[in-house]
Design an enzyme around this catalytic site. Structure first.
Site, mmCIF file in Angstrom:
data_model
loop_
_atom_site.group_PDB
_atom_site.id
_atom_site.type_symbol
_atom_site.label_atom_id
_atom_site.label_comp_id
_atom_site.label_asym_id
_atom_site.label_seq_id
_atom_site.Cartn_x
_atom_site.Cartn_y
_atom_site.Cartn_z
ATOM 1 N N GLY A 159 6.234 36.319 28.007
ATOM 2 C CA GLY A 159 7.323 37.098 27.441
ATOM 3 C C GLY A 159 8.420 37.250 28.472
ATOM 4 O O GLY A 159 8.617 36.378 29.327
ATOM 5 N N SER A 160 9.122 38.355 28.428
ATOM 6 C CA SER A 160 10.247 38.575 29.337
ATOM 7 C C SER A 160 9.824 38.496 30.803
ATOM 8 O O SER A 160 10.396 37.743 31.595
ATOM 9 C CB SER A 160 10.877 39.945 29.045
ATOM 10 O OG SER A 160 11.914 40.236 29.943
ATOM 11 N N SER B 276 5.025 30.655 22.421
ATOM 12 C CA SER B 276 5.603 30.502 23.762
ATOM 13 C C SER B 276 5.115 29.248 24.474
ATOM 14 O O SER B 276 5.664 28.878 25.516
ATOM 15 C CB SER B 276 5.260 31.733 24.617
ATOM 16 O OG SER B 276 5.820 32.903 24.077
ATOM 17 N N GLN C 175 -3.693 43.948 26.883
ATOM 18 C CA GLN C 175 -4.304 43.575 28.154
ATOM 19 C C GLN C 175 -5.809 43.825 28.213
ATOM 20 O O GLN C 175 -6.561 42.998 28.735
ATOM 21 C CB GLN C 175 -3.605 44.303 29.306
ATOM 22 C CG GLN C 175 -2.214 43.768 29.602
ATOM 23 C CD GLN C 175 -1.609 44.364 30.859
ATOM 24 O OE1 GLN C 175 -2.287 45.041 31.639
ATOM 25 N NE2 GLN C 175 -0.323 44.117 31.070
ATOM 26 N N SER D 188 0.159 29.859 20.469
ATOM 27 C CA SER D 188 1.241 30.762 20.860
ATOM 28 C C SER D 188 2.595 30.077 20.711
ATOM 29 O O SER D 188 2.770 28.916 21.089
ATOM 30 C CB SER D 188 1.057 31.216 22.311
ATOM 31 O OG SER D 188 2.210 31.883 22.779
ATOM 32 N N GLU E 64 -0.614 46.783 25.437
ATOM 33 C CA GLU E 64 -1.584 47.054 24.378
ATOM 34 C C GLU E 64 -2.590 45.929 24.174
ATOM 35 O O GLU E 64 -3.639 46.131 23.549
ATOM 36 C CB GLU E 64 -0.865 47.363 23.059
ATOM 37 C CG GLU E 64 -0.038 46.214 22.495
ATOM 38 C CD GLU E 64 1.403 46.221 22.939
ATOM 39 O OE1 GLU E 64 2.260 45.745 22.166
ATOM 40 O OE2 GLU E 64 1.683 46.704 24.064
ATOM 41 N N HIS F 173 2.690 46.506 36.118
ATOM 42 C CA HIS F 173 2.764 47.901 35.672
ATOM 43 C C HIS F 173 1.347 48.446 35.729
ATOM 44 O O HIS F 173 0.383 47.744 35.405
ATOM 45 C CB HIS F 173 3.330 47.969 34.253
ATOM 46 C CG HIS F 173 3.451 49.347 33.682
ATOM 47 N ND1 HIS F 173 3.855 50.435 34.422
ATOM 48 C CD2 HIS F 173 3.234 49.828 32.424
ATOM 49 C CE1 HIS F 173 3.888 51.509 33.654
ATOM 50 N NE2 HIS F 173 3.505 51.162 32.441
ATOM 51 N N GLY G 268 12.549 41.550 32.608
ATOM 52 C CA GLY G 268 12.274 40.182 33.019
ATOM 53 C C GLY G 268 13.494 39.289 33.004
ATOM 54 O O GLY G 268 13.659 38.424 33.871
ATOM 55 N N GLU H 297 31.079 51.601 26.908
ATOM 56 C CA GLU H 297 31.488 52.019 28.247
ATOM 57 C C GLU H 297 30.336 52.516 29.116
ATOM 58 O O GLU H 297 30.536 52.786 30.309
ATOM 59 C CB GLU H 297 32.578 53.094 28.148
ATOM 60 C CG GLU H 297 33.901 52.546 27.616
ATOM 61 C CD GLU H 297 35.044 53.541 27.747
ATOM 62 O OE1 GLU H 297 35.048 54.320 28.719
ATOM 63 O OE2 GLU H 297 35.931 53.536 26.879
#
Length: 347
Positions: free
Chosen positions: A25-26, A52, A85, A50, A83, A107, A133, A234
């Site tokens: 992912g990221s 990816s 892992q 996957s 969630e 993390h 990422g 802004e």
């Protein structure tokens, strides 16, 4: 607090290892490509089928199933969503992990809240870039890096010439982190402060503030376009000044009118009740309640894309007027389209 830079890290340590990056992912995309371009032997571990898989191969990376990528790995960096892992670890990583392999995380969620309990023979470390990422990748390719945190949960490398901390610094260097600076923390501190920052300030607090400001102006009869510019567009201009030199630096740069308005009106928006609510958010994080609530919501997902709380709020965000007017305005801002941080085709 010591800050570690390139000269404090030995990149040869990580270059001498086979590294498995779990997830693309990221963060997975950034770590895998950054390490690969730093000369590290990288394999991306993904589930069969996957979406990816092709993206990683097109980037020139070796891709295998999670189990196959772990078997020969000296270091396994778990970058799948929080969630997922625990299940990935229990079913595909743990049965195939070398006794001496190092487990790495970006993390501390699953280690700190004891959702994953590693074997005592495995060192457990954290290398946590303090940015999305997409930013980790873009700054690396531009010759820079994102400030990062390292933490050591378990050092089982007594037979090696280097410590778990040495490995974490080496990895951070290969990922571009030591170009910007690396700080050492603990899994507990990183996890709890990261979750609090996301919920109370950076994501939850900021987006709620932006939407409330936008709605207030529109309900008072002002155009959606002006409300978007004043309350969303802004924000980057202001946060860039704050990031560069602090709040006083931002005050120095803005007009006296804006600075005076900051002092007299800011405390009316962020009140003592707001701080009390923030303390409640922190207590839910510290107790593990937030972690349990999040994982319970995820368990109710039928397709792995979020449970009912996540999906209902995600859909509500998509249909908020600030999203449609923002999309229209951004499509006309050529300078925003020249170099996007997020390109969903590749990351």
């Amino acid at each position: 607090m010591k800050i570690y830079y390139d000269e404090d890290a030995n990149i040869e340590i990580i270059k001498g290892m086979n590294v498995s990056i779990i997830g693309y992912g990221s963060q997975g995309n950034a770590h895998a490509n950054n390490l690969h371009e730093s000369g590290v032997s990288v394999t991306v571990g993904l589930r069969e089928g996957s979406s990816s898989w092709a993206k990683a191969e097109e980037a020139g990376l070796k891709v295998q199933t999670v189990a196959d990528s772990v078997i020969q790995a000296d270091l396994v960096m778990i970058l799948a969503p929080d969630e997922f892992q625990k299940n990935i670890y229990e079913t595909e990583i743990k049965p195939n992990l070398k006794t001496s392999a190092i487990l790495a995380f970006a993390h501390g969620f699953n280690i700190h809240f004891e959702k994953i309990v590693p074997e005592a023979t495995n060192s457990v470390i954290m290398i946590a870039p303090k940015g999305p990422g997409h930013t980790v990748r873009s700054t690396y390719t531009n010759g820079g890096g994102v400030p990062s945190l390292i933490a050591i949960y378990e050092d089982a490398l007594s037979d090696e010439d280097y410590s778990a901390k040495d490995v974490a610094l080496s990895y951070a260097k290969a990922n571009g982190g030591t170009r910007a600076g690396v700080l050492e923390t603990s899994f507990k501190e990183e996890t709890e402060t990261d979750l609090f920052g996301e919920q109370a300030v950076l994501c939850g607090g900021l987006t709620a503030l932006i939407k409330a400001g936008f709605e207030t102006l529109v309900e008072a009869g002002y155009s959606e376009e002006m409300a978007y510019f004043e309350c969303l567009h802004e924000t980057k201009l202001i946060t860039d000044l704050i990031q560069e030199g602090g709040i006083a630096n931002m005050h120095y740069s803005i007009s006296n009118t804006a600075e005076y308005g900051d002092y007299v009106s800011g405390p009316k928006v962020i009140t003592s009740d707001t701080k009390k609510a923030m303390k409640g958010i922190l207590e839910n994080i510290q107790s593990g309640k937030f972690a349990d609530d999040f994982l319970n919501d995820c368990r109710q997902s039928n397709d792995g894309t979020g449970g009912p709380v996540m999906k209902s709020n995600r859909e509500a965000t998509k249909i908020h007027p600030i999203e449609s007017v923002g999309a229209e305005l951004r499509s006309k801002m050529k300078f925003l389209n020249s170099q996007k941080l997020v390109d969903k085709e590749i990351n």
